[in-house]
Structures are given as structure tokens and as C-alpha cells.
Motif scaffolding. Sequence first.
Motif, short mmCIF file in Angstrom:
data_model
loop_
_atom_site.label_atom_id
_atom_site.label_comp_id
_atom_site.label_asym_id
_atom_site.label_seq_id
_atom_site.Cartn_x
_atom_site.Cartn_y
_atom_site.Cartn_z
N SER A 173 0.68 -1.11 -0.07
CA SER A 173 0.07 0.06 -0.05
C SER A 173 0.78 1.19 -0.01
O SER A 173 2.00 1.26 0.66
N LYS A 176 3.29 2.66 2.61
CA LYS A 176 4.46 1.85 2.92
C LYS A 176 5.54 1.76 1.74
O LYS A 176 6.74 1.25 1.93
N TYR A 191 -0.67 -1.62 -5.32
CA TYR A 191 -1.48 -2.55 -5.85
C TYR A 191 -3.13 -2.13 -5.57
O TYR A 191 -4.18 -2.58 -6.54
N PHE A 237 3.86 -19.40 -2.49
CA PHE A 237 4.40 -19.67 -1.08
C PHE A 237 3.15 -19.59 -0.16
O PHE A 237 3.49 -19.38 1.04
N MET A 280 7.89 -23.64 3.97
CA MET A 280 8.80 -24.10 4.97
C MET A 280 8.73 -24.86 6.04
O MET A 280 9.33 -25.75 6.67
N1 LIG Z 1 5.07 -20.80 2.78
C1 LIG Z 1 5.98 -20.42 3.53
O1 LIG Z 1 7.09 -21.05 4.15
C2 LIG Z 1 5.57 -19.12 4.19
C3 LIG Z 1 6.24 -18.66 5.31
C4 LIG Z 1 6.32 -17.30 5.73
C5 LIG Z 1 5.23 -16.62 5.20
N2 LIG Z 1 4.37 -17.15 4.19
C6 LIG Z 1 3.24 -16.43 3.59
O2 LIG Z 1 3.60 -15.33 3.08
C7 LIG Z 1 2.64 -14.34 3.34
C8 LIG Z 1 3.31 -13.05 3.93
O3 LIG Z 1 3.75 -13.31 5.35
P1 LIG Z 1 4.25 -12.31 6.19
O4 LIG Z 1 4.79 -12.74 7.46
O5 LIG Z 1 5.52 -11.47 5.63
O6 LIG Z 1 3.24 -11.12 6.37
P2 LIG Z 1 3.09 -10.00 7.02
O7 LIG Z 1 4.27 -9.25 7.46
O8 LIG Z 1 1.95 -9.88 7.81
O9 LIG Z 1 2.55 -8.77 5.51
C9 LIG Z 1 1.53 -8.93 5.22
C10 LIG Z 1 1.23 -7.66 4.25
O10 LIG Z 1 0.92 -7.83 3.05
C11 LIG Z 1 -0.22 -7.18 2.58
N3 LIG Z 1 -1.24 -7.86 1.80
C12 LIG Z 1 -1.25 -7.68 0.49
N4 LIG Z 1 -2.23 -8.44 0.11
C13 LIG Z 1 -2.98 -9.09 1.31
C14 LIG Z 1 -3.85 -9.86 1.22
N5 LIG Z 1 -4.80 -10.54 0.20
N6 LIG Z 1 -3.88 -10.38 2.65
C15 LIG Z 1 -3.06 -10.16 3.68
N7 LIG Z 1 -2.15 -9.09 3.49
C16 LIG Z 1 -1.88 -8.67 2.13
C17 LIG Z 1 -0.47 -6.27 3.68
O11 LIG Z 1 0.05 -5.10 3.39
P3 LIG Z 1 -0.36 -4.05 2.49
O12 LIG Z 1 -0.51 -2.74 3.35
O13 LIG Z 1 0.83 -3.85 1.66
O14 LIG Z 1 -1.53 -4.26 1.75
C18 LIG Z 1 0.02 -6.86 4.85
O15 LIG Z 1 0.38 -5.87 5.77
C19 LIG Z 1 1.70 -15.00 3.95
O16 LIG Z 1 0.49 -15.16 3.32
C20 LIG Z 1 2.10 -16.01 4.72
O17 LIG Z 1 1.41 -17.07 5.22
C21 LIG Z 1 4.65 -18.42 3.73
#
Ligand SMILES: NC(=O)c1ccc[n+]([C@@H]2O[C@H](COP(=O)([O-])OP(=O)(O)OC[C@H]3O[C@@H](n4cnc5c(N)ncnc54)[C@H](OP(=O)(O)O)[C@@H]3O)[C@@H](O)[C@H]2O)c1
Length: 339
Positions: A173, A176, A191, A237, A280
Motif C-alpha cells: 500500500s 509503505k 496495488y 508460497f 518452509m
Molecule cells: N510458505 C511458507 O513457507 C511461508 C513462510 C512465511 C510466510 N508465508 C506467507 O507469506 C505471506 C506473507 O507473510 P508475512 O509474514 O510477510 O506477512 P506480513 O508481515 O503480515 O505482511 C502482510 C502484508 O501483505 C499485504 N497484503 C497484500 N495483500 C494481502 C492480502 N490479500 N492479505 C493479507 N495481506 C496482504 C499487507 O500490506 P499492504 O498494506 O501492503 O496491503 C500486509 O500488511 C503470508 O501469506 C504467509 O502466510 C509463507
Amino acid sequence: MQAIWITKHGAPKVLEVRESPDPDPAAGEVRIRVRAAGLNFAEVMARQGLYPDAPKTPCVVGYEVAGEVDALGEGVSDVKVGDRVAAMTRFGGHASVVVVPEARVFAMPESMSFEEGAALPVNYLTAYHMLFEIKRVRPGEKVLVHMAAGGVGTAALQLCRTVDDVTTYGTCSAKKHEYARGHGCDHPIDYRSEDYAEVIRRDLGDKQLDLVLDALGGRDWKKGYELLRSTGTLVAFGWANMNVGGKRSLLRVVSQMAGLPRYTPMKMMQDNRSIAGVNMGHLWHEGAMVRREGLALMKLYEEGKIKPHVDRVFSFAEAAAAHEYLESGKNVGKVVLTP
Ligand SMILES: NC(=O)c1ccc[n+]([C@@H]2O[C@H](COP(=O)([O-])OP(=O)(O)OC[C@H]3O[C@@H](n4cnc5c(N)ncnc54)[C@H](OP(=O)(O)O)[C@@H]3O)[C@@H](O)[C@H]2O)c1
């Protein structure tokens, strides 16, 4: 010890801090007095009842901690009592004491704070694994990082900066954008007001990205794949689009499933592109690989090339507020809990 319990699925008020006896380390395990624990999107979804890997309630979640070693199980050789360490916990990390296998423990550099140590494992291992294990990002490549100002996004941007001449596009957003730029994002895209695919096509031309890191899912996976050049890779992921307002509605599930791209190996062969999946949490059995990646990250920290951004620190007693903060998307970088 104290731990943050998810007593049942629901709003943040279902969280409770409870006392229980300290666990003893078994053979090959290390006991850590936790000074800080990382809070992840996955754990918020676990509370909401939307995280398929979560243990049954009542439960204590938490994938990562930092603290001091205070007891060793039989046969532990590389870790000593008193060491300052970061560690991966496959649940149970939101506690003041944890026991973990020695292989999941990483010595922290002197200059690393406990908050930074707790902010590093999940976000940086995920980003590192995607950028350097799944895809080997090379100088001159172009990468799209979604959720760029979140924990994983920040880690991915910083890690891209460790390779010469990598161009990064990041969706987040508008408020940020300055933060994202500061961590290495060359082209932040709001976006919410612009179509990121159009912006990237306008800048680079059609099909020019080498890598897309996408935890949004559904139609975005399709959009990302279509932006890739020959040899490009989409890494899926997460599926954050499934979760809007903390609820999974049937309508949402149907619309997300309808937007899923259906690519065959034949199509990917003809396109010379690939799709990779990363979770992970499902690499727990790949101890040696994760250890190698964790040690590489500690070295990058010592060299001053990466630095976790801790946005806010909440006490265990404020766990509900911490969940609300992350859930509302207000965070930039990492949210940390301290006992
Ligand atoms: N597969 C794996 O091993 C793995 C490991 C870690 C995390 N993940 C995934 O990676 C993603 C990011 O994790 P994170 O810990 O970096 O998250 P985070 O720090 O909570 O950041 C999420 C940010 O993404 C933005 N966003 C954009 N579209 C979104 C939507 N549809 N729903 C929620 N947030 C949205 C929001 O910011 P804006 O203000 O910019 O919209 C939100 O603040 C999550 O989906 C998590 O489950 C996966």
C-alpha cells in the motif's frame, strides 16, 4: 513457564497467557529461555481457524524464538549453556521456555538483538530459500515481490540487494512505499490503485520478469506467470487472497478456485517457464538444508548485508493487540512478542 494459548478459534480475545511447568530437554535437545518470539501471519490464521497445519485447539503456536540456552539434553555438542541463540520451533514458540532439537538452533552474532533474532528465522529462511535454493537469482535479473513491506517481503528485498544489479518491483500500500524503497525496492507499486501487471509491462515490456514471489494466490498466480520471460519462475508460497477479513467464506473459496491457473508440464515446457511451491513448515525433515540456509543468513547479518526490521514489540500479555495489529495489515516488517 508462560505461554500464549489459542483457547479456541475466533477473535483475538480467545488468546490467554497460562502458566505450566518448564519442559526438560530430551536427548539431542536444547532448552531456551525465550527473550523474544516472532509473530507470523500463519499464527494469526491459526487463531482464526484458517491455517491447515495448525495443531488442534487449545494449542500454543509459534515458529521462531530467540533467547539464552539454559539446559542441554544428552549428546548435545555444539551448543553451550549461556549461548545466545535463535531457533525454529515447530509450534510452541509463543512461550517463555522452549525445547528444540540442536539442529534447529543458530548461534546469534554478538550485535544481533533478541528481537532481531526472533524476527529472522521464518521470514529470512523463506525468502532465502526462494531466491537462492529454488531459483538462483543472478546479476541483472528482475524480480517481483508481493506483500513487499511485510516480513517476508522485506527479507526478500534485502536479499535481492546482495546480488549485483537486480531490479525489484514490490506491491504494497502507498503509505509503505518509502519503507519498501529503504529496504531495496526499486519500484514500489500501490496495488490498491494500480494494476501491477500493467505497471510492469509499461516499464519493461511484455514477459520480462525472471522471478515472481507470490503468497497472494488464485488469479495473481496466473497474472505472475504471464509476466515471466523464458526461463522465469513463479514461486507460490501462500494464498492470502483466500483470507479476507479473517474469514473463509464459501463464495470466496469458489471464486479463488475458479481463478486458479491450470498449467500442465507440457505448457510449462513449451513456455520455458516454471512454477515452484515453497512451504518452509513442511521442510522440518530437511534439517541439513535449513541449517545451511540459516548459517548463510547469520553470516549475511554479520557482514551487514541484511537486518530484520522489527516494527513493534508486544508483551505476551498484549498478545491479542499484537494479533489485531498484524491482522489489520498495519505492520511494516516484523511483529515480535516478549515474555
Ligand atoms: N510458505 C511458507 O513457507 C511461508 C513462510 C512465511 C510466510 N508465508 C506467507 O507469506 C505471506 C506473507 O507473510 P508475512 O509474514 O510477510 O506477512 P506480513 O508481515 O503480515 O505482511 C502482510 C502484508 O501483505 C499485504 N497484503 C497484500 N495483500 C494481502 C492480502 N490479500 N492479505 C493479507 N495481506 C496482504 C499487507 O500490506 P499492504 O498494506 O501492503 O496491503 C500486509 O500488511 C503470508 O501469506 C504467509 O502466510 C509463507
